[in-house]
Enzyme design. Sequence first.
Site, PDB file in Angstrom:
ATOM      1  N   ARG A   1     -62.012 -20.948 -58.761  1.00 51.54           N
ATOM      2  CA  ARG A   1     -62.854 -20.365 -59.678  1.00 51.54           C
ATOM      3  C   ARG A   1     -63.293 -20.770 -60.940  1.00 51.54           C
ATOM      4  O   ARG A   1     -64.396 -20.637 -61.670  1.00 51.54           O
ATOM      5  CB  ARG A   1     -63.555 -19.372 -59.078  1.00 51.54           C
ATOM      6  CG  ARG A   1     -63.984 -18.737 -57.676  1.00 51.54           C
ATOM      7  CD  ARG A   1     -64.578 -17.400 -57.389  1.00 51.54           C
ATOM      8  NE  ARG A   1     -65.863 -17.493 -57.810  1.00 51.54           N
ATOM      9  CZ  ARG A   1     -67.119 -17.644 -57.357  1.00 51.54           C
ATOM     10  NH1 ARG A   1     -66.669 -18.141 -56.071  1.00 51.54           N
ATOM     11  NH2 ARG A   1     -68.362 -17.642 -57.365  1.00 51.54           N
TER      12      ARG A   1
ATOM     13  N   ASN B   1     -68.540 -11.605 -63.710  1.00 49.70           N
ATOM     14  CA  ASN B   1     -69.476 -13.640 -63.819  1.00 49.70           C
ATOM     15  C   ASN B   1     -70.465 -13.875 -64.056  1.00 49.70           C
ATOM     16  O   ASN B   1     -71.139 -13.026 -62.927  1.00 49.70           O
ATOM     17  CB  ASN B   1     -68.282 -13.838 -62.377  1.00 49.70           C
ATOM     18  CG  ASN B   1     -68.511 -15.815 -61.579  1.00 49.70           C
ATOM     19  OD1 ASN B   1     -68.994 -15.918 -62.791  1.00 49.70           O
ATOM     20  ND2 ASN B   1     -68.541 -15.425 -60.132  1.00 49.70           N
TER      21      ASN B   1
ATOM     22  N   GLU C   1     -69.047 -41.332 -53.812  1.00 51.88           N
ATOM     23  CA  GLU C   1     -68.457 -40.605 -53.662  1.00 51.88           C
ATOM     24  C   GLU C   1     -67.439 -40.609 -53.985  1.00 51.88           C
ATOM     25  O   GLU C   1     -66.397 -40.047 -54.874  1.00 51.88           O
ATOM     26  CB  GLU C   1     -68.222 -39.776 -52.744  1.00 51.88           C
ATOM     27  CG  GLU C   1     -67.599 -38.940 -52.384  1.00 51.88           C
ATOM     28  CD  GLU C   1     -67.448 -37.812 -52.529  1.00 51.88           C
ATOM     29  OE1 GLU C   1     -68.676 -37.571 -53.501  1.00 51.88           O
ATOM     30  OE2 GLU C   1     -66.832 -36.892 -52.204  1.00 51.88           O
TER      31      GLU C   1
ATOM     32  N   HIS D   1     -76.595 -57.255 -62.139  1.00 52.46           N
ATOM     33  CA  HIS D   1     -77.515 -56.608 -63.282  1.00 52.46           C
ATOM     34  C   HIS D   1     -76.418 -56.132 -63.659  1.00 52.46           C
ATOM     35  O   HIS D   1     -77.613 -55.183 -64.598  1.00 52.46           O
ATOM     36  CB  HIS D   1     -78.381 -55.876 -62.700  1.00 52.46           C
ATOM     37  CG  HIS D   1     -79.507 -56.614 -60.956  1.00 52.46           C
ATOM     38  ND1 HIS D   1     -80.263 -57.108 -61.286  1.00 52.46           N
ATOM     39  CD2 HIS D   1     -79.043 -57.074 -59.674  1.00 52.46           C
ATOM     40  CE1 HIS D   1     -80.861 -58.134 -60.073  1.00 52.46           C
ATOM     41  NE2 HIS D   1     -80.073 -57.487 -59.444  1.00 52.46           N
TER      42      HIS D   1
END
Length: 612
Positions: free
Chosen positions: A27, A100, A485, A508
């Site tokens: 985290r 947090n 991804e 392009h």
Amino acid sequence: MCGIVAYVGKQQASPILLKGLQRLEYRGYDSAGICLNQNESFVVHKTAGKVSDLQKLVDAGIHEGTIGIGHTRWATHGEPNDRNAHPHVSFHKRLVIVHNGIIENFSALKVRLQSKGVDFVSDTDTEVLVNFIEDIMLEENLPFDEAVRVALNEVHGAYAIVVMDTQEPRKLVAARKGSPLVLGVGIGEFFFASDASPIIEYTKKVVYLNDSEMVVCDDHHFIVKTIQNEVKTAKIQEIEMELEAIEKGGYDSFMLKEIFEQPRAITDSLRGRLDLHGGTIKMAGLEEYRAKFLNANRIIIIACGTSWHAGLVGEYLIEEFARIPVEVEYASEFRYRDPVINQNDVVIAISQSGETADTLAAIDLAKQRGATIFGICNVIGASIPRATHAGAYTHAGPEIGVASTKAFTAQVSLLTMISIWLGKEKGNLSQTETLSLMTELEQIPSKIEECLKVNALVEEISAKIKDSTNALYLGRGYLFPVALEGALKLKEISYIHAEGYPAAEMKHGPIALIDEAMPVIVVAPKGAQYDKLVSNIQEVKARKGNVIAIVTEGDTEVKALADYIIEIPDAPDPLLPLLTVVPLQLLSYHIAVMRGCNVDQPRNLAKSVTVE
Ligand code: AGP
């Protein structure tokens, strides 16, 4: 972002806190700390760096005590250094906190406190919060749990907190709003953590706290109430997660383990839903909102990052099978652009963690405007599944590596089932077409097993391109989101700049970048747009680009052109994202390892983005 853990009971707290922080390190991992409450004073150890750095500090210092709090940080306010690391002790040394989230009105509160003579040692909003609580406690002569409650009514922003007081040395006070917090209920002991992973070793009984709820506990009792002081009956749930699910199980990293878990993860996603005997797809959330889905003017998919890429695949699937218009939106853009939403819209919100702040805010907005919200989430009991009208869990199991892998394929598997169900119910797919798609979907886990066999070959190819500074990923149709991804995976864990493009868009602009130093990864299995992709590869080769192609087994045409090919089994176009993404995950993994990067904890990132 940030992980918090706390313990009160008979056991030594520091090993529990440190092990818990290691489990929560996905985290945030730029600094870490613990505080033990000992004989009317706090023992604080904190440091910039990883939990392993903290461990050394704790081992070398005082670490006895049976009550304590801990934190692993992803910096928001103030750079990651020792000073800004949590826990933060209040000015008068009565209170200590781990937090947090983000306190939005911290500047105004800080000025108020400074005018009363409070000095601050860190740059954090958290230090302001603990001083604000202490100020209320001292000024109004309140017990500290009551001061926490009063303070939280004046705080704007998001928080999960645990607070201790030197004067009440066996008490923990915790609260949440917008950031996750779980209470673990043991016998004569209690735990708090940002998710259940630090707790399951000790107890399977947990209470998922709701927004604006707080818990006051000592060694033997706990009480749940709202910050408005309404006592709640705690719903104690039994969690099913096993310890092996959150350990590396012999793999070098969580990411590699999670890539290899995909056959099992998808099988679990399909289980009980893909009913081949009955010829139907069963999902309670879809049945419950059947009329809403079938009468929807359009479907809006909201998500961030990899989940957004899964949403793009969902768009192609739903439009092809169900002929319902679909828009895919970044949650962060959607929430701030005053979108046109009405009661006939169905919103599908996708999130692995179920805690992403932008996705949660976008859900709230769409809900306020009358849309029906269907959630696709991996983490059981997270905030997003609780904020939606209905939904389905991906059941991929805990995903700990910061780079999302098995969650993506599980999300796409669910979206495939939803689109087939919608196609059938809308009368666009015949029973024969439905059954054929379902049969193909059922074979995906074993085909992914086949895809994983390219691991050694991908490692060899990785060695050839690991020193590149840029990479281009190309795909068309269903494989365009796969190209995006693949590029995201490479940049987030190897720090190589990578772009994903629809192959036709190359002409392009991006074609100007191509030379012999540029690896161009083309997702080119046999399918509707195969011939077009072959032409694109020829264009890249004409400019000396280094082509790595993902192709169908037995391919000869691309093989003759590309520098390297990676073969995968054949499948119908709509199911190809589930297979083609696997070698791209492995490619980014091996390149990152060869470059000496920490694949599970890439720099600057955190697994769940709970701040906007
Ligand atoms: C994926 O590899 C990323 N780490 C990131 O893009 C992630 O997918 C994004 O933050 C969304 O997270 P969520 O699925 O938990 O909402």
